[in-house]
Scaffold this motif. Structure first.
Motif, PDB file in Angstrom:
ATOM      1  N   LEU A   6     -17.858  16.777 -71.508  1.00 50.09           N
ATOM      2  CA  LEU A   6     -19.032  17.312 -70.514  1.00 50.09           C
ATOM      3  C   LEU A   6     -19.524  18.953 -70.620  1.00 50.09           C
ATOM      4  O   LEU A   6     -20.779  18.846 -70.954  1.00 50.09           O
ATOM      5  N   LEU A   7     -18.410  19.411 -70.945  1.00 44.92           N
ATOM      6  CA  LEU A   7     -18.972  21.105 -70.978  1.00 44.92           C
ATOM      7  C   LEU A   7     -19.582  21.085 -72.392  1.00 44.92           C
ATOM      8  O   LEU A   7     -20.441  22.087 -72.279  1.00 44.92           O
ATOM      9  N   ALA A   8     -19.104  20.652 -73.438  1.00 46.68           N
ATOM     10  CA  ALA A   8     -19.672  20.624 -74.873  1.00 46.68           C
ATOM     11  C   ALA A   8     -21.106  20.100 -74.636  1.00 46.68           C
ATOM     12  O   ALA A   8     -22.269  20.777 -75.046  1.00 46.68           O
ATOM     13  N   ARG A   9     -21.260  19.039 -73.745  1.00 51.09           N
ATOM     14  CA  ARG A   9     -22.784  18.548 -73.806  1.00 51.09           C
ATOM     15  C   ARG A   9     -23.815  19.594 -73.158  1.00 51.09           C
ATOM     16  O   ARG A   9     -24.794  19.748 -73.313  1.00 51.09           O
ATOM     17  N   ILE A  10     -23.355  20.244 -72.050  1.00 51.77           N
ATOM     18  CA  ILE A  10     -24.137  21.269 -71.170  1.00 51.77           C
ATOM     19  C   ILE A  10     -24.455  22.374 -72.276  1.00 51.77           C
ATOM     20  O   ILE A  10     -25.171  22.921 -72.098  1.00 51.77           O
ATOM     21  N   MET A  11     -23.297  22.811 -72.979  1.00 52.57           N
ATOM     22  CA  MET A  11     -23.483  23.961 -73.629  1.00 52.57           C
ATOM     23  C   MET A  11     -24.605  23.668 -74.893  1.00 52.57           C
ATOM     24  O   MET A  11     -25.569  24.482 -75.193  1.00 52.57           O
ATOM     25  N   MET A  12     -24.378  22.497 -75.508  1.00 51.80           N
ATOM     26  CA  MET A  12     -25.437  21.995 -76.292  1.00 51.80           C
ATOM     27  C   MET A  12     -26.751  21.764 -75.963  1.00 51.80           C
ATOM     28  O   MET A  12     -27.617  22.215 -76.757  1.00 51.80           O
ATOM     29  N   SER A  13     -26.938  21.629 -74.521  1.00 47.19           N
ATOM     30  CA  SER A  13     -28.120  21.342 -74.257  1.00 47.19           C
ATOM     31  C   SER A  13     -28.957  22.546 -73.528  1.00 47.19           C
ATOM     32  O   SER A  13     -30.058  22.508 -73.473  1.00 47.19           O
ATOM     33  N   ALA A  14     -28.193  23.499 -73.295  1.00 44.21           N
ATOM     34  CA  ALA A  14     -28.563  24.916 -72.703  1.00 44.21           C
ATOM     35  C   ALA A  14     -29.800  25.555 -73.558  1.00 44.21           C
ATOM     36  O   ALA A  14     -30.917  25.873 -73.026  1.00 44.21           O
ATOM     37  N   ILE A  15     -29.820  25.616 -75.082  1.00 41.26           N
ATOM     38  CA  ILE A  15     -30.679  26.180 -75.603  1.00 41.26           C
ATOM     39  C   ILE A  15     -32.116  25.207 -75.737  1.00 41.26           C
ATOM     40  O   ILE A  15     -33.089  26.066 -75.785  1.00 41.26           O
ATOM     41  N   VAL A  60     -29.394  14.540 -72.591  1.00 43.74           N
ATOM     42  CA  VAL A  60     -27.877  14.926 -73.134  1.00 43.74           C
ATOM     43  C   VAL A  60     -26.845  15.391 -71.946  1.00 43.74           C
ATOM     44  O   VAL A  60     -25.756  14.966 -71.941  1.00 43.74           O
ATOM     45  N   VAL A  61     -27.443  16.174 -71.165  1.00 43.63           N
ATOM     46  CA  VAL A  61     -26.580  16.525 -69.960  1.00 43.63           C
ATOM     47  C   VAL A  61     -26.083  15.416 -69.093  1.00 43.63           C
ATOM     48  O   VAL A  61     -24.933  15.657 -68.861  1.00 43.63           O
ATOM     49  N   LEU A  62     -26.990  14.707 -69.039  1.00 38.88           N
ATOM     50  CA  LEU A  62     -26.662  13.620 -67.837  1.00 38.88           C
ATOM     51  C   LEU A  62     -25.862  12.635 -68.680  1.00 38.88           C
ATOM     52  O   LEU A  62     -25.068  11.801 -67.837  1.00 38.88           O
ATOM     53  N   GLY A  63     -25.917  12.687 -69.849  1.00 38.22           N
ATOM     54  CA  GLY A  63     -25.000  11.665 -70.810  1.00 38.22           C
ATOM     55  C   GLY A  63     -25.755  10.291 -70.662  1.00 38.22           C
ATOM     56  O   GLY A  63     -24.787   9.118 -70.507  1.00 38.22           O
ATOM     57  N   TRP A  64     -27.062  10.313 -70.663  1.00 41.48           N
ATOM     58  CA  TRP A  64     -27.704   8.569 -70.402  1.00 41.48           C
ATOM     59  C   TRP A  64     -28.533   8.408 -71.894  1.00 41.48           C
ATOM     60  O   TRP A  64     -29.197   9.286 -72.264  1.00 41.48           O
ATOM     61  N   LYS A  65     -28.221   7.216 -72.282  1.00 40.17           N
ATOM     62  CA  LYS A  65     -28.675   6.778 -73.632  1.00 40.17           C
ATOM     63  C   LYS A  65     -28.226   7.827 -74.757  1.00 40.17           C
ATOM     64  O   LYS A  65     -28.909   7.893 -75.770  1.00 40.17           O
ATOM     65  N   THR A  66     -26.900   8.306 -74.554  1.00 43.71           N
ATOM     66  CA  THR A  66     -26.617   9.434 -75.653  1.00 43.71           C
ATOM     67  C   THR A  66     -26.445   8.956 -77.030  1.00 43.71           C
ATOM     68  O   THR A  66     -27.072   9.706 -77.977  1.00 43.71           O
ATOM     69  N   MET A 103     -25.457  22.657 -84.899  1.00 39.54           N
ATOM     70  CA  MET A 103     -26.006  21.820 -83.696  1.00 39.54           C
ATOM     71  C   MET A 103     -26.119  20.421 -84.061  1.00 39.54           C
ATOM     72  O   MET A 103     -25.625  19.442 -83.297  1.00 39.54           O
ATOM     73  N   ALA A 104     -26.752  20.134 -85.274  1.00 36.65           N
ATOM     74  CA  ALA A 104     -27.184  18.919 -85.417  1.00 36.65           C
ATOM     75  C   ALA A 104     -25.637  18.287 -85.894  1.00 36.65           C
ATOM     76  O   ALA A 104     -25.525  16.875 -85.330  1.00 36.65           O
ATOM     77  N   GLY A 105     -24.596  18.782 -86.255  1.00 36.03           N
ATOM     78  CA  GLY A 105     -23.345  18.263 -86.597  1.00 36.03           C
ATOM     79  C   GLY A 105     -22.939  17.734 -85.233  1.00 36.03           C
ATOM     80  O   GLY A 105     -22.173  16.846 -85.070  1.00 36.03           O
ATOM     81  N   GLY A 106     -23.115  18.761 -84.253  1.00 36.40           N
ATOM     82  CA  GLY A 106     -22.590  18.396 -82.954  1.00 36.40           C
ATOM     83  C   GLY A 106     -23.243  17.275 -82.153  1.00 36.40           C
ATOM     84  O   GLY A 106     -22.708  16.296 -81.564  1.00 36.40           O
ATOM     85  N   PHE A 107     -24.405  16.973 -82.447  1.00 38.53           N
ATOM     86  CA  PHE A 107     -25.185  15.901 -81.843  1.00 38.53           C
ATOM     87  C   PHE A 107     -24.791  14.541 -82.965  1.00 38.53           C
ATOM     88  O   PHE A 107     -24.627  13.444 -82.160  1.00 38.53           O
ATOM     89  N   ALA A 108     -24.537  14.747 -84.010  1.00 43.56           N
ATOM     90  CA  ALA A 108     -23.907  13.350 -84.885  1.00 43.56           C
ATOM     91  C   ALA A 108     -22.721  13.211 -84.134  1.00 43.56           C
ATOM     92  O   ALA A 108     -22.493  12.053 -84.079  1.00 43.56           O
ATOM     93  N   LEU A 109     -21.864  14.113 -83.705  1.00 45.15           N
ATOM     94  CA  LEU A 109     -20.518  13.733 -83.123  1.00 45.15           C
ATOM     95  C   LEU A 109     -20.758  12.956 -82.038  1.00 45.15           C
ATOM     96  O   LEU A 109     -20.141  11.909 -81.607  1.00 45.15           O
ATOM     97  N   LEU A 110     -21.792  13.446 -81.225  1.00 46.89           N
ATOM     98  CA  LEU A 110     -22.037  12.614 -79.719  1.00 46.89           C
ATOM     99  C   LEU A 110     -22.750  11.336 -80.069  1.00 46.89           C
ATOM    100  O   LEU A 110     -22.294  10.294 -79.321  1.00 46.89           O
TER     101      LEU A 110
END
Length: 123
Positions: A6-15, A60-66, A103-110
């Motif tokens: 959850l924290l990672a999703r928030i941090m990735m979304s902040a920008i 992404v923060v909400l984790g909807w249709k991730t 960041m693209a790599g982080g989204f690939a993990l999600l």
């Protein structure tokens, strides 16, 4: 571990939340920047940027249709890396280029693993 996701999703979304909001509140400046990058159909590019950055950041923060949103965000990171930041002679731009690739790599993990327990997807 689930709280870390959850924290990672928030941090990735902040920008994206900040950038999308900035674009939404400064359309003329944003479209001027897009013109500088020689993007075609600047108005459409502006609308797409706001939707992807602000909308994608919220989802992404909400984790909807991730598993659907995360690949879009990854592609957006790669596209903006290439269009806006790939300037091999400019060290700061290349740092931003590699930041976007990271960041693209982080989204690939999600996309591969989902948003975790603390998400709308898990409800």
């Amino acid at each position: 571990m689930q709280a870390v996701i959850l924290l990672a999703r928030i941090m990735m979304s902040a920008i994206f939340l900040r950038g999308g909001y900035g674009k939404l509140t400064a359309p003329t400046a944003t479209m001027g920047m897009f013109t500088h990058y020689h993007l075609p159909v600047v108005g459409a590019a502006y609308a797409l940027a706001v939707v992807v950055e602000l909308g994608g950041g919220i989802l992404v923060v909400l984790g909807w249709k991730t598993r659907w949103v995360a690949p879009v965000m990854a592609l957006w990171c790669i596209a903006t890396a290439v269009v806006a930041h790939y300037h091999p002679g400019d060290n700061m731009q290349m740092i931003n280029f590699y930041k976007n690739i990271c960041m693209a790599g982080g989204f690939a993990l999600l996309a591969a693993n989902g948003a975790g327990r603390f998400s709308v997807d898990r409800r």
